[in-house]
Design a protein around this motif. Structure first.
Motif, short mmCIF file in Angstrom:
data_model
loop_
_atom_site.label_atom_id
_atom_site.label_comp_id
_atom_site.label_asym_id
_atom_site.label_seq_id
_atom_site.Cartn_x
_atom_site.Cartn_y
_atom_site.Cartn_z
N PHE A 75 0.77 -1.14 0.05
CA PHE A 75 0.20 0.11 -0.15
C PHE A 75 0.81 1.31 -0.02
O PHE A 75 0.90 1.92 -0.94
CB PHE A 75 -1.14 -0.01 1.14
N VAL A 76 1.47 1.47 1.21
CA VAL A 76 2.55 2.43 1.16
C VAL A 76 3.78 2.11 1.59
O VAL A 76 4.28 2.56 2.87
CB VAL A 76 1.95 3.91 2.21
N PRO A 77 4.56 1.51 0.75
CA PRO A 77 6.03 1.13 1.19
C PRO A 77 6.99 2.17 1.30
O PRO A 77 7.51 2.48 0.47
CB PRO A 77 6.42 0.25 0.04
N ASP A 78 7.24 2.84 2.71
CA ASP A 78 8.01 3.81 2.68
C ASP A 78 9.56 3.47 2.87
O ASP A 78 10.14 4.26 2.79
CB ASP A 78 7.34 4.71 4.22
N GLY A 79 9.79 2.35 3.15
CA GLY A 79 11.10 1.98 3.66
C GLY A 79 11.56 0.76 3.14
O GLY A 79 10.61 -0.28 3.11
N ILE A 80 12.87 0.50 2.52
CA ILE A 80 13.34 -1.03 2.35
C ILE A 80 14.70 -1.19 2.79
O ILE A 80 15.38 -0.26 2.85
CB ILE A 80 13.22 -1.12 0.63
N ALA A 81 15.05 -2.37 3.10
CA ALA A 81 16.36 -2.87 3.40
C ALA A 81 16.70 -4.16 2.71
O ALA A 81 15.75 -5.14 2.83
CB ALA A 81 16.60 -2.80 5.15
N VAL A 82 17.78 -4.19 2.17
CA VAL A 82 18.45 -5.36 1.50
C VAL A 82 19.21 -6.18 2.67
O VAL A 82 20.17 -5.72 3.32
CB VAL A 82 19.22 -4.95 0.39
N ASP A 83 18.93 -7.66 2.80
CA ASP A 83 19.77 -8.44 3.63
C ASP A 83 20.43 -9.32 2.57
O ASP A 83 20.13 -9.94 1.73
CB ASP A 83 18.66 -9.67 4.33
N TRP A 84 21.61 -8.79 2.01
CA TRP A 84 22.50 -9.28 1.32
C TRP A 84 23.10 -10.60 1.43
O TRP A 84 23.56 -11.18 0.71
CB TRP A 84 23.73 -8.08 0.89
N VAL A 85 23.20 -11.10 2.79
CA VAL A 85 23.60 -12.27 3.11
C VAL A 85 22.72 -13.30 2.61
O VAL A 85 23.02 -14.44 2.13
CB VAL A 85 24.13 -12.26 4.60
N HIS A 86 21.57 -13.12 3.04
CA HIS A 86 20.38 -14.21 2.83
C HIS A 86 19.45 -14.08 1.77
O HIS A 86 18.76 -14.91 1.54
CB HIS A 86 19.68 -14.28 4.19
N GLY A 87 19.56 -12.98 1.03
CA GLY A 87 18.89 -12.71 -0.44
C GLY A 87 17.52 -12.29 0.00
O GLY A 87 16.61 -12.69 -0.94
N HIS A 88 17.11 -11.46 1.08
CA HIS A 88 15.74 -11.22 1.49
C HIS A 88 15.65 -9.72 1.18
O HIS A 88 16.64 -8.80 1.15
CB HIS A 88 15.59 -11.66 2.72
N LEU A 89 14.47 -9.09 1.31
CA LEU A 89 14.01 -7.66 1.21
C LEU A 89 13.06 -7.59 2.69
O LEU A 89 12.25 -8.31 2.76
CB LEU A 89 13.48 -7.26 0.10
N TYR A 90 13.54 -6.49 3.26
CA TYR A 90 12.69 -6.09 4.42
C TYR A 90 11.92 -4.64 3.72
O TYR A 90 12.73 -3.92 3.50
CB TYR A 90 13.42 -5.98 5.36
N TRP A 91 10.68 -4.75 4.25
CA TRP A 91 10.14 -3.17 4.10
C TRP A 91 9.06 -2.86 4.99
O TRP A 91 8.32 -3.78 5.57
CB TRP A 91 9.58 -3.13 2.59
N THR A 92 8.79 -1.60 5.16
CA THR A 92 7.87 -0.93 6.17
C THR A 92 6.49 -0.54 5.25
O THR A 92 6.95 -0.15 4.19
CB THR A 92 8.19 0.07 6.91
N ASP A 93 5.40 -0.59 5.80
CA ASP A 93 4.28 -0.04 4.92
C ASP A 93 3.49 0.54 6.02
O ASP A 93 2.87 0.11 6.74
CB ASP A 93 3.65 -1.35 4.38
N THR A 94 3.52 1.80 5.70
CA THR A 94 2.89 2.98 6.67
C THR A 94 1.38 2.96 6.06
O THR A 94 0.66 3.59 6.95
CB THR A 94 3.45 4.23 6.50
N GLY A 95 1.00 2.31 5.12
CA GLY A 95 -0.47 2.30 4.84
C GLY A 95 -1.02 1.34 5.55
O GLY A 95 -2.12 1.23 6.43
N LEU A 96 -0.36 -0.04 5.54
CA LEU A 96 -0.81 -1.01 6.53
C LEU A 96 -0.48 -1.26 7.61
O LEU A 96 -0.89 -2.28 8.39
CB LEU A 96 -0.58 -2.45 5.66
N ASP A 97 0.69 -0.50 8.06
CA ASP A 97 1.24 -0.46 9.41
C ASP A 97 1.90 -1.81 9.63
O ASP A 97 1.30 -2.36 10.67
CB ASP A 97 0.21 -0.12 10.41
N THR A 98 2.80 -2.16 8.84
CA THR A 98 3.28 -3.41 9.00
C THR A 98 5.08 -3.22 8.68
O THR A 98 5.27 -2.40 7.84
CB THR A 98 2.71 -4.56 7.87
N ILE A 99 5.75 -4.54 8.84
CA ILE A 99 6.98 -4.61 8.55
C ILE A 99 6.78 -6.06 7.99
O ILE A 99 6.54 -6.85 8.51
CB ILE A 99 7.88 -4.49 9.58
#
Length: 295
Positions: A75-99
């Motif tokens: 919905f509103v993905p405001d932040g993103i972070a790459v886990d370069w070791v394990h090949g994952h993406l982490y993101w925040t969503d201020t519309g859904l209020d989730t990580i």
């Protein structure tokens, strides 16, 4: 800029637009140097995207090389972070209020945090130690951390903070850096929120994102359309790197020393994952496995 992703040489100040098609409102950006891939979020299209990171002697990315990673339940993905070791993406969503976390190919994903969040924004990860950190600028502004599987959540900065935006880890000094958009400050603490200091004050501004590399902090300012650099130790030698961006959003440093190699505890001796879907790192503990399987 919301409508383009720009590469800037911090020494020569040379700029080049590398992605400028189909961007409606790009907010967050991060890179995976080993996989030579750039990832970004777009709150206008409600998508998380990727593209090959172009070499320094090339500019614009081909439209054919741009991929959609996630476009559902975004919905509103405001932040993103790459886990370069394990090949994952982490993101925040201020519309859904989730990580959330997901694989870089978009095949698997999981919501890790979905309670007691009001305006989550910046997110960073420490893959070697299995920890993630994020900011929340809502009614109860704070900086939190948790294991990278979403467990063992705790507030580490909850006082004298009004509008925490961008967040960064300096792996050399083992310190956390963040911006307070309302106070106009760049601040720092240890990774538990202690030994807190103000690096620099930047009044009359709207600070949004920052990055740390070597001896400097780099941060964006909406009000001045600018990207700044300053000493990470005491805020000295503050200087403008560029002052002609329209609403500069996120900033990511591209350099081999930014993403050091670390052991991937999710792989066995043959290189196969211990988990069929998501294998999420957790802090190393003697006598315990250093990962959690999730789906």
């Amino acid at each position: 800029n919301r409508r383009e992703i720009v590469r800037l040489n911090i020494r020569s100040k040379a700029k080049a637009s590398i992605i400028n098609h189909d961007l409606r409102s790009a907010i967050a950006v991060d890179v995976d140097l080993g996989r030579e891939t750039i990832f970004w979020t777009d709150v206008g299209t409600q998508k998380i995207m990727s593209a090959p990171l172009p070499p320094v002697d090339e500019d614009e990315v081909s439209t054919d090389d741009v991929k959609v990673i996630f476009d559902t339940s975004v919905f509103v993905p405001d932040g993103i972070a790459v886990d370069w070791v394990h090949g994952h993406l982490y993101w925040t969503d201020t519309g859904l209020d989730t990580i959330s976390v997901g694989t870089m190919d978009g095949k698997w994903r999981k919501t890790l945090v979905d309670s007691n969040l009001t305006e989550p924004r910046g997110v960073v990860v420490d893959p070697e130690n299995g920890l993630m950190y994020w900011t929340d600028w809502g009614d109860n502004p704070k900086i939190e951390r948790a294991w990278m599987d979403g467990q063992h959540r705790e507030v580490i900065v909850g006082n004298n903070i009004t509008w925490p935006n961008g967040l960064a880890i300096d792996f050399v000094s083992r310190r956390l850096f963040w911006l307070d958009g309302k106070a106009g400050t760049v601040e720092s603490s240890n990774l538990l929120g202690g030994d807190r200091i103000i690096i620099t004050e930047h009044p009359g501004s709207h600070l949004f994102s920052l990055e740390v590399f070597e001896d400097n902090v780099y941060f964006t300012d909406w009000e001045m359309f600018s990207l700044y650099g300053t000493s990470k130790f005491n805020g000295s030698d503050k200087h403008v790197l560029s002052d002609d961006f329209f609403m500069p959003m996120d900033v990511a440093v591209v350099h081999p020393l930014k993403q050091m190699k670390a052991k991937n505890y999710c792989l066995d001796q043959t290189g196969r994952s211990y988990c069929p879907q998501l294998c999420l790192p957790v802090p190393p503990r003697a006598g315990n496995k250093n990962y959690t399987c999730a789906c």
